[in-house]
Design a protein around this motif. Structure first.
Motif, PDB file in Angstrom:
ATOM      1  N   GLN A 115       6.141  -2.836  -7.849  1.00 41.19           N
ATOM      2  CA  GLN A 115       7.149  -3.455  -6.976  1.00 41.19           C
ATOM      3  C   GLN A 115       8.516  -2.872  -7.279  1.00 41.19           C
ATOM      4  OE1 GLN A 115       6.461  -7.653  -7.962  1.00 41.19           O
ATOM      5  NE2 GLN A 115       8.408  -7.707  -9.038  1.00 41.19           N
ATOM      6  N   HIS A 116       9.329  -2.765  -6.233  1.00 41.56           N
ATOM      7  CA  HIS A 116      10.683  -2.264  -6.406  1.00 41.56           C
ATOM      8  C   HIS A 116      11.517  -3.316  -7.136  1.00 41.56           C
ATOM      9  CE1 HIS A 116      10.070   1.292  -4.027  1.00 41.56           C
ATOM     10  NE2 HIS A 116       9.607   0.589  -3.012  1.00 41.56           N
ATOM     11  N   ALA A 117      12.684  -2.879  -7.571  1.00 37.32           N
ATOM     12  CA  ALA A 117      13.570  -3.791  -8.318  1.00 37.32           C
ATOM     13  C   ALA A 117      13.903  -5.037  -7.497  1.00 37.32           C
ATOM     14  CB  ALA A 117      14.843  -3.057  -8.715  1.00 37.32           C
ATOM     15  N   ASN A 158       5.430   3.336   8.747  1.00 38.98           N
ATOM     16  CA  ASN A 158       6.708   3.569   8.062  1.00 38.98           C
ATOM     17  C   ASN A 158       6.947   2.438   7.075  1.00 38.98           C
ATOM     18  OD1 ASN A 158       7.925   4.656  11.179  1.00 38.98           O
ATOM     19  ND2 ASN A 158       7.769   5.957   9.405  1.00 38.98           N
ATOM     20  N   GLY A 159       7.321   2.819   5.867  1.00 40.08           N
ATOM     21  CA  GLY A 159       7.648   1.802   4.870  1.00 40.08           C
ATOM     22  C   GLY A 159       6.442   1.189   4.187  1.00 40.08           C
ATOM     23  N   SER A 160       5.223   1.712   4.465  1.00 38.29           N
ATOM     24  CA  SER A 160       4.024   1.120   3.844  1.00 38.29           C
ATOM     25  C   SER A 160       3.903   1.501   2.367  1.00 38.29           C
ATOM     26  CB  SER A 160       2.762   1.507   4.621  1.00 38.29           C
ATOM     27  OG  SER A 160       2.652   2.903   4.709  1.00 38.29           O
ATOM     28  N   GLY A 161       4.677   2.507   1.952  1.00 32.74           N
ATOM     29  CA  GLY A 161       4.688   2.834   0.519  1.00 32.74           C
ATOM     30  C   GLY A 161       4.049   4.165   0.164  1.00 32.74           C
ATOM     31  N   LYS A 162       3.912   5.052   1.138  1.00 29.45           N
ATOM     32  CA  LYS A 162       3.230   6.336   0.873  1.00 29.45           C
ATOM     33  C   LYS A 162       4.049   7.209  -0.104  1.00 29.45           C
ATOM     34  CE  LYS A 162       3.199   7.267   5.272  1.00 29.45           C
ATOM     35  NZ  LYS A 162       3.956   6.058   5.728  1.00 29.45           N
ATOM     36  N   SER A 163       5.340   7.359   0.195  1.00 27.95           N
ATOM     37  CA  SER A 163       6.166   8.191  -0.705  1.00 27.95           C
ATOM     38  C   SER A 163       6.265   7.553  -2.085  1.00 27.95           C
ATOM     39  CB  SER A 163       7.584   8.369  -0.132  1.00 27.95           C
ATOM     40  OG  SER A 163       7.518   9.037   1.099  1.00 27.95           O
ATOM     41  N   THR A 164       6.331   6.237  -2.110  1.00 20.76           N
ATOM     42  CA  THR A 164       6.384   5.537  -3.396  1.00 20.76           C
ATOM     43  C   THR A 164       5.107   5.812  -4.193  1.00 20.76           C
ATOM     44  OG1 THR A 164       7.711   3.820  -2.341  1.00 20.76           O
ATOM     45  CG2 THR A 164       6.738   3.269  -4.471  1.00 20.76           C
ATOM     46  N   LEU A 165       3.980   5.817  -3.492  1.00 21.18           N
ATOM     47  CA  LEU A 165       2.693   6.085  -4.152  1.00 21.18           C
ATOM     48  C   LEU A 165       2.692   7.479  -4.786  1.00 21.18           C
ATOM     49  CD1 LEU A 165      -0.189   4.908  -4.496  1.00 21.18           C
ATOM     50  CD2 LEU A 165      -0.822   6.258  -2.503  1.00 21.18           C
ATOM     51  N   SER A 200       0.938  12.232   5.949  1.00 23.16           N
ATOM     52  CA  SER A 200       1.494  12.718   7.214  1.00 23.16           C
ATOM     53  C   SER A 200       1.219  11.750   8.353  1.00 23.16           C
ATOM     54  CB  SER A 200       0.887  14.083   7.543  1.00 23.16           C
ATOM     55  OG  SER A 200       1.430  14.570   8.731  1.00 23.16           O
ATOM     56  N   HIS A 201       2.253  11.608   9.202  1.00 17.24           N
ATOM     57  CA  HIS A 201       2.068  10.866  10.453  1.00 17.24           C
ATOM     58  C   HIS A 201       1.477  11.773  11.528  1.00 17.24           C
ATOM     59  CE1 HIS A 201       4.283   7.330   9.157  1.00 17.24           C
ATOM     60  NE2 HIS A 201       5.268   8.093   8.728  1.00 17.24           N
ATOM     61  N   ASP A 202       1.384  13.084  11.223  1.00 15.17           N
ATOM     62  CA  ASP A 202       0.987  14.078  12.214  1.00 15.17           C
ATOM     63  C   ASP A 202      -0.548  14.172  12.261  1.00 15.17           C
ATOM     64  OD1 ASP A 202       0.342  16.456  13.511  1.00 15.17           O
ATOM     65  OD2 ASP A 202       2.012  17.582  12.645  1.00 15.17           O
TER      66      ASP A 202
HETATM   67  N1  LIG Z   1      14.328   2.052  -4.690  1.00 14.74           N
HETATM   68  C1  LIG Z   1      13.944   1.160  -3.785  1.00 14.74           C
HETATM   69  N2  LIG Z   1      14.299  -0.134  -3.857  1.00 14.74           N
HETATM   70  C2  LIG Z   1      13.876  -1.045  -2.962  1.00 14.74           C
HETATM   71  N3  LIG Z   1      13.049  -0.732  -1.930  1.00 14.74           N
HETATM   72  C3  LIG Z   1      12.671   0.556  -1.817  1.00 14.74           C
HETATM   73  C4  LIG Z   1      13.085   1.560  -2.719  1.00 14.74           C
HETATM   74  N4  LIG Z   1      12.534   2.748  -2.346  1.00 14.74           N
HETATM   75  C5  LIG Z   1      11.805   2.473  -1.244  1.00 14.74           C
HETATM   76  N5  LIG Z   1      11.883   1.158  -0.943  1.00 14.74           N
HETATM   77  C6  LIG Z   1      11.194   0.461   0.130  1.00 14.74           C
HETATM   78  O1  LIG Z   1       9.807   0.517  -0.143  1.00 14.74           O
HETATM   79  C7  LIG Z   1       9.083   0.630   1.068  1.00 14.74           C
HETATM   80  C8  LIG Z   1       8.179   1.836   1.017  1.00 14.74           C
HETATM   81  O2  LIG Z   1       8.949   3.012   1.100  1.00 14.74           O
HETATM   82  P1  LIG Z   1       8.254   4.433   1.182  1.00 14.74           P
HETATM   83  O3  LIG Z   1       9.342   5.447   1.336  1.00 14.74           O
HETATM   84  O4  LIG Z   1       7.332   4.600   0.044  1.00 14.74           O
HETATM   85  O5  LIG Z   1       7.416   4.281   2.526  1.00 14.74           O
HETATM   86  P2  LIG Z   1       6.642   5.390   3.369  1.00 14.74           P
HETATM   87  O6  LIG Z   1       5.292   4.821   3.670  1.00 14.74           O
HETATM   88  O7  LIG Z   1       6.668   6.703   2.679  1.00 14.74           O
HETATM   89  O8  LIG Z   1       7.523   5.414   4.687  1.00 14.74           O
HETATM   90  P3  LIG Z   1       7.742   6.563   5.809  1.00 14.74           P
HETATM   91  O9  LIG Z   1       6.462   6.697   6.573  1.00 14.74           O
HETATM   92  O10 LIG Z   1       8.841   5.974   6.652  1.00 14.74           O
HETATM   93  O11 LIG Z   1       8.171   7.808   5.100  1.00 14.74           O
HETATM   94  C9  LIG Z   1      10.128   0.672   2.183  1.00 14.74           C
HETATM   95  O12 LIG Z   1      10.259  -0.625   2.696  1.00 14.74           O
HETATM   96  C10 LIG Z   1      11.373   1.113   1.455  1.00 14.74           C
HETATM   97  O13 LIG Z   1      12.544   0.623   2.092  1.00 14.74           O
END
Ligand SMILES: Nc1ncnc2c1ncn2[C@@H]1O[C@H](COP(=O)(O)OP(=O)(O)OP(=O)(O)O)[C@@H](O)[C@H]1O
Length: 221
Positions: free
Chosen positions: A16-18, A43-50, A196-198
């Motif tokens: 979880q984020h801060a 978008n925002g599902s957390g892929k880049s975070t993963l 990728s969304h593509d």
């Molecule tokens: N440092 C952070 N603190 C709080 N929330 C964050 C932080 N970094 C990302 N988020 C949130 O975490 C969620 C997931 O972000 P992430 O970039 O992983 O999504 P994504 O699936 O890669 O999105 P996209 O398809 O738009 O690139 C989003 O709601 C984003 O706003």
């Protein structure tokens, strides 16, 4: 599927984020040698975070990340294996920081101990493979979005990674360059995680598709 351990494995990973927002909730995922897989999700599902979790750039609250069969918990653990994984960031400006293209592509190989001459030879080979030799002496920050994306990929491939992770690699690319990217990535015999969304690049490139939704990864039906 190989009997050797996965190259990348996430076991019951929660994050979880801060601010308390959760993007992984006891999430499980494995990438095996020879596999090319895609992860999609809203978008925002957390892929880049993963992807950042895999690289040890985000600290998980529970679960386990294993790279090349080794459990990684500390920065020292991740730094041992991170160099074997090539991550191409979603935003090329996060990857490129040198004045010129050739310096950017040489940066990784030089860091790995190659001589300047060896690094230039390697970098030129990669730029040629990506049809981007003409960019060699360009000022990086003056490149177009699509050109930056190709140079960012070159800077990662120049380090000869054993596995490639690509975050939205076809963003900003015109049709010709997107097609070229697909054929280059297809030719690479590296295991790969493609975010990728593509749908086109996913369909051409990977044999298995996953969906990230509500903090878990499911097979995409
Ligand atoms: N440092 C952070 N603190 C709080 N929330 C964050 C932080 N970094 C990302 N988020 C949130 O975490 C969620 C997931 O972000 P992430 O970039 O992983 O999504 P994504 O699936 O890669 O999105 P996209 O398809 O738009 O690139 C989003 O709601 C984003 O706003």
């Amino acid at each position: 599927m190989s009997s050797s351990p996965p190259i990348i494995e996430l076991k019951d990973v929660s994050y979880q984020h801060a601010d308390g927002s959760v993007t992984a909730d006891k999430l499980n995922f494995s990438l095996f040698s020879g596999q090319k897989v895609a992860i999609s999700g809203k978008n925002g599902s957390g892929k880049s975070t993963l992807l950042a979790i895999i690289m040890g750039l985000r600290k998980i609250i529970s679960g386990e990340v294993l790279l090349f069969g080794h459990s990684c918990r500390t920065e020292a653990d991740f730094s041992r294996f991170r160099t074997r994984i090539g991550l191409v960031f979603q935003d090329p400006d996060d990857q490129l920081f040198c004045p010129t293209v050739i310096e950017d592509v040489c940066f990784g190989p030089l860091n790995q101990g190659l001589t300047r001459t060896e690094a230039i030879v390697t970098s030129r080979e990669i730029l040629k493979q990506l049809n981007a030799s003409h960019l060699e002496n360009k000022i990086t920050y003056q490149l177009s979005g699509g050109q930056k994306r190709i140079v960012a990929l070159a800077s990662v491939l120049a380090m000869k990674p054993e596995v490639l992770i690509l975050d939205e690699p076809s963003n900003d690319l015109d049709l010709d360059n997107a097609d070229r990217l697909i054929s280059i990535l297809k030719e690479l015999s590296l295991p790969m995680i493609l975010v990728s969304h593509d749908a086109d690049i996913r369909a051409h490139l990977v044999e298995k598709e996953y969906l990230l939704e509500d903090g878990v990864i499911r097979n995409k039906s």
